[in-house]
Enzyme design. Sequence first.
Site, PDB file in Angstrom:
ATOM      1  N   PRO A 119       8.653  53.889   4.785  1.00  0.00           N
ATOM      2  CA  PRO A 119       7.813  52.717   5.017  1.00  0.00           C
ATOM      3  C   PRO A 119       6.887  52.358   3.850  1.00  0.00           C
ATOM      4  CG  PRO A 119       7.071  54.579   6.333  1.00  0.00           C
ATOM      5  CD  PRO A 119       8.404  54.954   5.764  1.00  0.00           C
ATOM      6  N   ARG A 169       1.739  47.332  -4.437  1.00  0.00           N
ATOM      7  CA  ARG A 169       1.001  48.183  -3.502  1.00  0.00           C
ATOM      8  C   ARG A 169       0.235  49.280  -4.248  1.00  0.00           C
ATOM      9  NH1 ARG A 169       3.687  53.184  -0.250  1.00  0.00           N
ATOM     10  NH2 ARG A 169       1.877  53.649   1.019  1.00  0.00           N
ATOM     11  N   TYR A 214       1.005  54.118  -7.259  1.00  0.00           N
ATOM     12  CA  TYR A 214       2.458  53.948  -7.169  1.00  0.00           C
ATOM     13  C   TYR A 214       3.080  53.184  -8.333  1.00  0.00           C
ATOM     14  CZ  TYR A 214       1.271  55.503  -2.460  1.00  0.00           C
ATOM     15  OH  TYR A 214       0.785  56.229  -1.403  1.00  0.00           O
ATOM     16  N   ASN A 225      12.345  59.669  -0.383  1.00  0.00           N
ATOM     17  CA  ASN A 225      10.891  59.557  -0.336  1.00  0.00           C
ATOM     18  C   ASN A 225      10.554  59.078   1.079  1.00  0.00           C
ATOM     19  OD1 ASN A 225       8.188  59.024  -0.477  1.00  0.00           O
ATOM     20  ND2 ASN A 225       8.288  57.838  -2.390  1.00  0.00           N
ATOM     21  N   ALA A 258       5.027  57.700   4.310  1.00  0.00           N
ATOM     22  CA  ALA A 258       4.060  58.219   5.289  1.00  0.00           C
ATOM     23  C   ALA A 258       4.723  59.139   6.322  1.00  0.00           C
ATOM     24  CB  ALA A 258       3.363  57.060   5.986  1.00  0.00           C
ATOM     25  N   GLU A 279      13.129  65.888  -2.298  1.00  0.00           N
ATOM     26  CA  GLU A 279      12.020  65.059  -1.792  1.00  0.00           C
ATOM     27  C   GLU A 279      11.237  64.529  -2.996  1.00  0.00           C
ATOM     28  OE1 GLU A 279       9.498  67.361   0.831  1.00  0.00           O
ATOM     29  OE2 GLU A 279       7.853  65.917   0.690  1.00  0.00           O
ATOM     30  N   HIS A 286       8.027  62.006  -4.363  1.00  0.00           N
ATOM     31  CA  HIS A 286       6.828  61.185  -4.138  1.00  0.00           C
ATOM     32  C   HIS A 286       6.373  60.630  -5.471  1.00  0.00           C
ATOM     33  CE1 HIS A 286       6.558  62.619  -0.060  1.00  0.00           C
ATOM     34  NE2 HIS A 286       6.768  63.836  -0.518  1.00  0.00           N
TER      35      HIS A 286
END
Length: 155
Positions: free
Chosen positions: A18, A26, A31, A83, A86, A107, A109
């Site tokens: 999300p 954003r 990011y 990723n 949240a 994974e 981020h």
Amino acid sequence: MSHPSMAGAKNILVINGPNLNLLGSRETEFYGRDTLEAINTRLVKRAGEGRARLAAYQSNSEAELVERIQQARAEGVDFIIINPAAYTHTSVAMRDALAAVGIPFVEVHLSNVFARESFRRESYFTDLAVGIISGLGARGYELALEFALEYSGKQ
Ligand code: DQA
């Protein structure tokens, strides 16, 4: 879609959770300014150079993300770069889906989740992952892809 010369090629799936559809605008301090589309375009190009197929998927819905992970097994996906955004910190359902399909995954981020609020240090995914990349921005996806291209199941 599948080209005969790509038969037997490695099948890589990139999944983004999300709000990652908002990349580029954003919270750019966390990011960065790359859009998800720009990141995915680079990944598809690099995968092609590595004689792999790469599909990219993003959803804001936990149910859709679970469905996409389940579908990956039927499609013969060899490796997942994910990723969970949240949902990293909340989703037993996505964790269970990855455990069920048994596809190796990294994974990713963009931000360093260990340098932010304490709730971001908890992940439902890390102990199942082959590894984690956190804090390297969009480069993290590209580095995960390099790893996926080399990955043979042995380390
Ligand atoms: C994120 C970190 C998560 O804590 C956050 O909820 C995100 C993005 C990252 O890429 O740094 O949405 O996964």
